[in-house]
Scaffold this motif. Structure first.
Motif, PDB file in Angstrom:
ATOM      1  N   ASN A  22      21.368  -5.023  22.593  1.00  0.00           N
ATOM      2  CA  ASN A  22      22.169  -4.494  23.577  1.00  0.00           C
ATOM      3  C   ASN A  22      23.619  -4.820  23.419  1.00  0.00           C
ATOM      4  OD1 ASN A  22      22.698  -3.326  26.269  1.00  0.00           O
ATOM      5  ND2 ASN A  22      22.825  -5.208  27.270  1.00  0.00           N
ATOM      6  N   SER A  23      24.767  -3.809  23.819  1.00  0.00           N
ATOM      7  CA  SER A  23      25.916  -3.972  23.161  1.00  0.00           C
ATOM      8  C   SER A  23      26.893  -3.256  24.366  1.00  0.00           C
ATOM      9  CB  SER A  23      26.417  -3.331  21.882  1.00  0.00           C
ATOM     10  OG  SER A  23      27.725  -3.400  21.714  1.00  0.00           O
ATOM     11  N   GLN A  24      27.679  -4.003  25.187  1.00  0.00           N
ATOM     12  CA  GLN A  24      28.407  -3.233  26.165  1.00  0.00           C
ATOM     13  C   GLN A  24      29.829  -3.724  25.914  1.00  0.00           C
ATOM     14  OE1 GLN A  24      26.891  -4.473  29.954  1.00  0.00           O
ATOM     15  NE2 GLN A  24      24.858  -3.812  29.440  1.00  0.00           N
ATOM     16  N   LEU A  25      30.895  -2.837  26.098  1.00  0.00           N
ATOM     17  CA  LEU A  25      32.272  -2.949  25.940  1.00  0.00           C
ATOM     18  C   LEU A  25      32.800  -3.328  27.450  1.00  0.00           C
ATOM     19  CD1 LEU A  25      34.547  -2.691  23.776  1.00  0.00           C
ATOM     20  CD2 LEU A  25      35.077  -0.361  24.980  1.00  0.00           C
ATOM     21  N   ARG A  26      33.316  -4.821  27.227  1.00  0.00           N
ATOM     22  CA  ARG A  26      33.931  -4.937  28.731  1.00  0.00           C
ATOM     23  C   ARG A  26      35.464  -5.743  28.625  1.00  0.00           C
ATOM     24  NH1 ARG A  26      28.759  -9.133  30.270  1.00  0.00           N
ATOM     25  NH2 ARG A  26      27.080  -7.606  30.331  1.00  0.00           N
ATOM     26  N   ASN A  27      35.818  -5.977  29.666  1.00  0.00           N
ATOM     27  CA  ASN A  27      37.261  -6.509  29.802  1.00  0.00           C
ATOM     28  C   ASN A  27      37.069  -8.035  29.982  1.00  0.00           C
ATOM     29  OD1 ASN A  27      37.482  -3.548  30.847  1.00  0.00           O
ATOM     30  ND2 ASN A  27      39.526  -4.261  29.794  1.00  0.00           N
ATOM     31  N   ASN A  28      37.874  -8.727  29.366  1.00  0.00           N
ATOM     32  CA  ASN A  28      37.938 -10.275  29.630  1.00  0.00           C
ATOM     33  C   ASN A  28      38.969 -10.728  30.716  1.00  0.00           C
ATOM     34  OD1 ASN A  28      40.411 -10.353  28.480  1.00  0.00           O
ATOM     35  ND2 ASN A  28      39.721 -11.608  26.634  1.00  0.00           N
ATOM     36  N   LYS A  29      39.211 -11.848  31.079  1.00  0.00           N
ATOM     37  CA  LYS A  29      40.139 -11.916  32.355  1.00  0.00           C
ATOM     38  C   LYS A  29      41.630 -11.574  31.931  1.00  0.00           C
ATOM     39  CE  LYS A  29      37.456 -16.032  33.915  1.00  0.00           C
ATOM     40  NZ  LYS A  29      37.289 -17.479  34.028  1.00  0.00           N
ATOM     41  N   TYR A  50      31.759 -10.136  20.689  1.00  0.00           N
ATOM     42  CA  TYR A  50      32.454  -9.607  19.653  1.00  0.00           C
ATOM     43  C   TYR A  50      33.954  -9.344  19.977  1.00  0.00           C
ATOM     44  CZ  TYR A  50      34.011  -7.052  15.438  1.00  0.00           C
ATOM     45  OH  TYR A  50      34.521  -6.163  14.336  1.00  0.00           O
ATOM     46  N   TRP A  51      35.019 -10.378  19.934  1.00  0.00           N
ATOM     47  CA  TRP A  51      36.206 -10.532  20.577  1.00  0.00           C
ATOM     48  C   TRP A  51      37.039  -9.268  19.976  1.00  0.00           C
ATOM     49  CZ3 TRP A  51      35.675 -12.844  24.895  1.00  0.00           C
ATOM     50  CH2 TRP A  51      34.892 -14.028  25.045  1.00  0.00           C
ATOM     51  N   ASP A  52      38.204  -8.893  20.735  1.00  0.00           N
ATOM     52  CA  ASP A  52      39.148  -8.115  20.268  1.00  0.00           C
ATOM     53  C   ASP A  52      38.677  -6.811  19.896  1.00  0.00           C
ATOM     54  OD1 ASP A  52      41.172  -9.846  20.713  1.00  0.00           O
ATOM     55  OD2 ASP A  52      40.848 -10.882  18.965  1.00  0.00           O
ATOM     56  N   ALA A  53      37.628  -6.386  20.526  1.00  0.00           N
ATOM     57  CA  ALA A  53      37.094  -5.031  20.023  1.00  0.00           C
ATOM     58  C   ALA A  53      37.802  -3.636  20.899  1.00  0.00           C
ATOM     59  CB  ALA A  53      35.600  -5.006  20.647  1.00  0.00           C
ATOM     60  N   ASN A  54      37.239  -2.698  20.206  1.00  0.00           N
ATOM     61  CA  ASN A  54      37.868  -1.289  20.583  1.00  0.00           C
ATOM     62  C   ASN A  54      36.921  -0.204  20.831  1.00  0.00           C
ATOM     63  OD1 ASN A  54      37.618  -0.158  17.953  1.00  0.00           O
ATOM     64  ND2 ASN A  54      39.339  -1.539  17.139  1.00  0.00           N
ATOM     65  N   ASN A  55      37.317   0.894  21.198  1.00  0.00           N
ATOM     66  CA  ASN A  55      36.045   1.857  21.277  1.00  0.00           C
ATOM     67  C   ASN A  55      35.344   2.342  20.039  1.00  0.00           C
ATOM     68  OD1 ASN A  55      36.621   1.962  24.197  1.00  0.00           O
ATOM     69  ND2 ASN A  55      38.595   3.275  23.707  1.00  0.00           N
ATOM     70  N   GLN A  56      36.225   2.255  18.883  1.00  0.00           N
ATOM     71  CA  GLN A  56      35.433   2.425  17.570  1.00  0.00           C
ATOM     72  C   GLN A  56      34.553   1.400  17.447  1.00  0.00           C
ATOM     73  OE1 GLN A  56      35.631   5.199  15.528  1.00  0.00           O
ATOM     74  NE2 GLN A  56      34.020   4.210  14.584  1.00  0.00           N
ATOM     75  N   ASP A  57      34.816   0.333  17.614  1.00  0.00           N
ATOM     76  CA  ASP A  57      34.041  -0.888  17.395  1.00  0.00           C
ATOM     77  C   ASP A  57      32.499  -0.840  18.200  1.00  0.00           C
ATOM     78  OD1 ASP A  57      35.474  -2.513  15.466  1.00  0.00           O
ATOM     79  OD2 ASP A  57      36.552  -3.125  17.211  1.00  0.00           O
ATOM     80  N   ALA A  58      32.796  -0.444  19.405  1.00  0.00           N
ATOM     81  CA  ALA A  58      31.712   0.056  20.360  1.00  0.00           C
ATOM     82  C   ALA A  58      30.668   0.916  20.032  1.00  0.00           C
ATOM     83  CB  ALA A  58      32.218   0.180  21.724  1.00  0.00           C
ATOM     84  N   ALA A  59      31.603   1.999  19.311  1.00  0.00           N
ATOM     85  CA  ALA A  59      30.581   3.284  18.773  1.00  0.00           C
ATOM     86  C   ALA A  59      29.928   2.547  17.435  1.00  0.00           C
ATOM     87  CB  ALA A  59      31.554   4.407  18.419  1.00  0.00           C
TER      88      ALA A  59
END
Length: 325
Positions: A22-29, A50-59
């Protein structure tokens, strides 16, 4: 022998090929993006961020992707996790197959199928037995392959059938003890209660909810399948037999807040709900204990309201029990 995911202890570094369950792109505090991830192989699952991710990382690192994971196992708030150093997508030319990363139920499919068929043979009511046989034939391939859930319990290949069979064995014990129980109705309810999950879930690999699962849910989906079967079999759609069977599946979550459109209003429906809860709890607690060192407590179990369970230093029954995951 190569180490698998759950073979590592806290503080150990790893460089291992795993499946992103499972992999979900989220926002931290601080409103920065990160990927909340669940990794798995044949030994089990562990989460990691996986910190400091972006939309490309999510894909790139999406659910169902096989990756090489470099990191270190740690404990955070009583739960194991992976501190991720790096991730690399593993290509098809590297020789890894999806099936290598999927856990399976501890009982062979052919044996579970035979045992469940033995219970079907004991259903004496013609309507219930015929509908059960019809739907097992229609959805049998998925029924014996799919998990019973995405993560909480029986989330393994064949988990749906394993859960069903375990419930049937519990149902037999209750019907043997209480002569007033309608054994045929209880058996039929056990077999059908979660069969809607063959439509609610995507399958055993990187299990997700389908659009039908998210929008309708397995209770309503199996009720629909029962009605479609009854219509195809030319049964009276207004018969009490059909009404009772539908009530069994529609009420089996037991409470409105648990997703039941109706509360149990039959003795057998009440038993079905309690058997379902019991088997799910026994599986979840047992699985956690089997991954916990003796003399220590399990991590908090979300399915059990965050409770932790102690693994006794001497527990021969647990030691003899087959390993669930």
């Amino acid at each position: 022998m190569l180490k698998r995911l759950l073979d590592y202890n806290d503080g150990e570094e790893m460089d291992i090929v795993v499946l992103i369950k499972n992999s979900q792109l989220r926002n931290n505090k601080k409103n920065n993006l990160y990927l909340a991830m669940q990794f798995g192989d044949g030994s089990g699952e562990i989460r990691g961020n996986y910190w400091d991710a972006n939309n490309q990382d999510a894909a790139t690192f999406s659910t169902g992707t096989i990756v090489e994971l470099n990191g270190k196992r740690e404990e955070y708030q009583g739960r194991p996790q992976i501190r991720i150093y790096s991730l690399r997508v593993v290509g098809p030319q590297e020789g890894y197959e999806l099936d290598q990363f999927i856990k399976s139920a501890p009982e062979p499919i052919n044996e579970m199928e035979q045992e469940i068929n033995n219970f079907v043979a004991q259903i004496q009511n013609k309507t219930w037995k015929t509908i059960v046989e019809y739907l097992l034939k229609k959805w049998g391939k998925r029924f014996y392959d799919y998990p019973a859930g995405k993560s909480n319990h029986h989330a393994v290949r064949g988990g749906l059938a394993f859960h069903t069979l375990s419930m049937l064995k519990d149902a037999k014990g209750l019907a043997d003890n209480y002569e007033q129980v309608n054994r045929s109705l209880l058996y039929a309810g056990c077999i059908l209660h979660d069969m809607g999950k063959v439509l609610e879930l995507t399958g055993p690999a990187a299990t997700q909810y389908t659009a039908e699962g998210n929008l309708v849910g397995h209770l309503v989906l199996i009720d629909e399948q029962i009605m479609l079967a009854a219509n195809e079999l030319n049964f009276d759609l207004e018969s009490e037999d059909l009404l009772l069977l539908r009530h069994m599946v529609l009420s089996h979550h037991g409470k409105f807040e648990y997703g039941s459109p109706k509360l149990p209003a039959l003795l057998e429906a009440e038993l079905l709900h309690r058997i379902d809860d019991l088997d799910a709890a026994v599986y979840a607690v047992t699985n956690a204990l089997q991954h916990t060192p003796k003399g220590q407590f399990t991590e908090p179990l979300l399915s059990q309201d965050g409770k932790r369970y102690y693994h006794p230093k001497h527990d021969p029954a647990l030691e003899k029990a087959r390993h669930l995951e």
